[in-house]
Design an enzyme around this catalytic site. Structure first.
Site, PDB file in Angstrom:
ATOM      1  N   ASP A 156       0.850  -1.193   0.000  1.00 23.82           N
ATOM      2  CA  ASP A 156       0.000   0.000   0.000  1.00 23.82           C
ATOM      3  C   ASP A 156       0.882   1.239   0.000  1.00 23.82           C
ATOM      4  O   ASP A 156       2.048   1.174  -0.383  1.00 23.82           O
ATOM      5  CB  ASP A 156      -0.879  -0.038   1.265  1.00 23.82           C
ATOM      6  CG  ASP A 156      -2.224   0.621   1.077  1.00 23.82           C
ATOM      7  OD1 ASP A 156      -2.286   1.863   1.048  1.00 23.82           O
ATOM      8  OD2 ASP A 156      -3.226  -0.101   0.955  1.00 23.82           O
ATOM      9  N   HIS A 195      -3.413   6.200   3.785  1.00 24.38           N
ATOM     10  CA  HIS A 195      -4.188   5.034   3.350  1.00 24.38           C
ATOM     11  C   HIS A 195      -3.664   3.740   3.962  1.00 24.38           C
ATOM     12  O   HIS A 195      -4.426   2.927   4.499  1.00 24.38           O
ATOM     13  CB  HIS A 195      -4.165   4.959   1.823  1.00 24.38           C
ATOM     14  CG  HIS A 195      -5.080   3.950   1.218  1.00 24.38           C
ATOM     15  ND1 HIS A 195      -4.680   2.669   0.922  1.00 24.38           N
ATOM     16  CD2 HIS A 195      -6.376   4.035   0.834  1.00 24.38           C
ATOM     17  CE1 HIS A 195      -5.691   1.996   0.379  1.00 24.38           C
ATOM     18  NE2 HIS A 195      -6.733   2.808   0.311  1.00 24.38           N
ATOM     19  N   SER A 350     -11.122  -0.670  -0.337  1.00 20.33           N
ATOM     20  CA  SER A 350      -9.843  -0.683   0.385  1.00 20.33           C
ATOM     21  C   SER A 350     -10.027  -1.012   1.855  1.00 20.33           C
ATOM     22  O   SER A 350      -9.133  -1.567   2.487  1.00 20.33           O
ATOM     23  CB  SER A 350      -9.159   0.686   0.287  1.00 20.33           C
ATOM     24  OG  SER A 350      -8.407   0.810  -0.870  1.00 20.33           O
TER      25      SER A 350
END
Length: 530
Positions: A156, A195, A350
């Site tokens: 990620d 994220h 996600s």
């Protein structure tokens, strides 16, 4: 049930096509060029090289035009990145792709596609978590909080691994940065690069520590930083991170990213991780369409859709036949970088994906399972939430059922459309053979053991110094071949895996083992799940 007898029928052939003999690997070597830019790399072409070539970069270097150069090599996945000047016309890269794929030992060439993080951020909101409760994690915690011997790799953006609610679950060596090519995956710009921290918390924010939120279980986390602070990353960086995660012994690889389309380089990385025992869990995508994005769409990946707190499909979630599980993905409260306030709600597939990864890790704390068996156990214990199978797959992941149901005993209620992940029963059979040269191949017909099997996994284990490929046909008596197949795996070596959900069992399974180059002995293993 069928009669219970697997049947293999072997038909051996020698290919009659006139292919020029393979040349020996060249002595020259390519050199990596420092200073590759982070994030997207649209000026690069990725070229895959067969295992029978003596040297990866020199095999390609002789065909690289004068205005381009090899800037990156991955010896394990056997590809190089060739960079063209940014001002070069698209036709220059297209002409190179066409020309180089016709050369000996070159398996493919493709642009270095760009992938994005699959999150839809909202304004920060703080409230009660619903995701762990919706997937029954608290009930599972009555049995186990998880085990640090289980590792989840988060490929990620960088992650704030020293976050107070993550630090105890992050490994002492927290990961690697493939964007900046260093050993520290910490976010470069924590205000923008959050994220990976959020995804980490969805999977394994520390449970029962009196701090903040809870993930699904206390698995060990590692982070492969493959997306930059803008949430973008190249195929090459992501593929390298997946390979690295597998080499670290990750039990689960979480891919909350996608959108770059089908690429051989990414598929080879996912295949590599699968062949090395990892369960690859990937986000279905966020554009609301009726097909799943890559890498979730690869057969080796477990594709996850997102639902809200009312267990309805999220408006943004992609869906389709490739979806295997659903999980909460709307307004999910999890860890974020401390710069952003330490906790925030985000929405996206996600967020749903690491919920499944976290439950997978929690399940491995209770049961010793192969990645294929873990995948089927999660599906067979999933909860039917009343959505079509194209939206929920086998159902919403259920931590309590996965942890408390003995593998192989069934117990899940499954999803609509008959794909309930099966009862958990499985059967495995193998056949051995050998190929003598690039012109040789073997065809087999495999007779099904179960009526309407839920899944079949076909694995090829061939010689390290050869390049054998695997092709399948279902629902037909026609032999599979490189020119006629329903499913294929053709990495640069001879380790291939194909996973087919709900295969068509109206005819025997047609299997082709094909020598792209080289010779030697091999084993084909078929595992069929009821």
């Amino acid at each position: 049930m069928a009669d219970g007898d697997n049947s293999w029928a072997r038909r051996r052939f020698l290919k009659g096509v006139g292919i020029a003999g393979l040349t020996a690997g060249l002595a020259g070597t390519g050199t990596a060029t420092p200073g590759r830019q982070p994030g997207a790399k649209p000026d690069e072409v990725l070229v895959g090289v067969s295992a029978t070539a003596e040297d990866v970069p020199s095999t390609v270097a002789q065909y690289v035009p004068g205005n381009a150069e090899i800037v990156h090599t991955n010896e394990t996945l056997r590809y190089v990145a060739v960079q063209f000047p940014s001002e070069a016309a698209d036709t220059a890269r297209e002409n190179f792709i066409e020309a180089v794929t016709a050369k000996d030992h070159v398996k493919y060439a493709e642009t270095n596609a760009t992938h994005e993080a699959f999150a839809t951020p909202n304004d920060p909101q703080f409230g009660s978590q619903y995701a762990p409760e919706q997937v029954n994690a608290p009930t599972a915690w009555d049995t186990t909080f998880g085990d640090s011997s289980v590792t989840i790799a988060v490929v990620d953006t960088g992650a704030q691994y020293d976050h107070p609610d993550l630090a105890d679950n992050y490994a002492s060596d927290p990961g690697r940065d493939f964007v900046d090519s260093d050993a520290d995956p910490y976010p470069d710009v924590p205000a923008d690069e959050y994220h990976g921290t959020h995804v980490s918390g969805c999977a394994a924010a520390v449970v029962d520590n009196g701090t903040g939120v809870a993930g699904q279980g206390n698995s060990t986390l590692i982070n492969g930083r493959a997306l930059d602070e803008n949430g973008s990353g190249s195929t090459a960086d992501i593929a390298d991170a997946i390979q690295w995660a597998a080499d670290q012994g990750a039990d689960v690889v979480n891919l909350s990213l996608g959108g770059g389309g089908y690429t051989e380089t990414m598929k080879n990385a996912v295949s590599y991780a699968t062949n090395n025992g990892a369960l690859v869990v990937a986000a279905a995508g966020n554009n609301g369409s009726s097909s799943v994005s890559y890498p979730a769409a690869y057969s080796e990946s477990m594709a996850v859709s997102a639902v809200d707190d009312a267990e309805n499909l999220a408006s943004f979630s992609q869906y389709g036949d490739a979806v295997e599980l659903a999980a909460p993905g709307v307004d999910v409260l999890s860890t974020t970088t401390e710069t952003r306030g330490s906790y925030e709600q985000l929405s996206g597939t996600s967020m749903a994906t690491p919920v499944v990864s976290g439950v997978a890790g929690l399940t491995l704390a209770q049961w010793s399972l192969s990645n294929a068996d873990l995948r089927n156990h999660l599906k067979s214990t999933a909860g039917d939430i009343g959505l079509p199978s194209t939206q929920q797959g086998s159902g919403q992941v259920d931590a309590a059922a996965a942890v408390t149901t003995e593998p192989g005993s069934g117990g899940g209620d499954g999803g609509d459309g008959g794909d309930d992940g099966g009862t958990g029963d499985s059967t495995t059979t193998s056949v051995n053979g050998s190929l003598s040269s690039y012109a040789d191949y073997d065809d087999y017909s495999y007779g099904w053991t179960y009526d309407a099997p839920s899944q079949v996994v076909v694995e090829l284990d061939g010689p390290a110094d050869a390049d054998f490929d695997l092709y399948l046909n279902t629902g037909t008596t026609a032999n599979a071949s490189p020119g006629d197949y329903d499913y294929a795996s053709y990495t640069a070596d001879s380790q291939e895996t194909i996973v087919v959900d709900a295969p068509d069992d109206s005819t025997d399974l047609q299997i082709d083992v094909d020598s792209y180059s080289g010779s030697g002995s091999y084993t084909v293993t078929v595992t069929e799940y009821q």
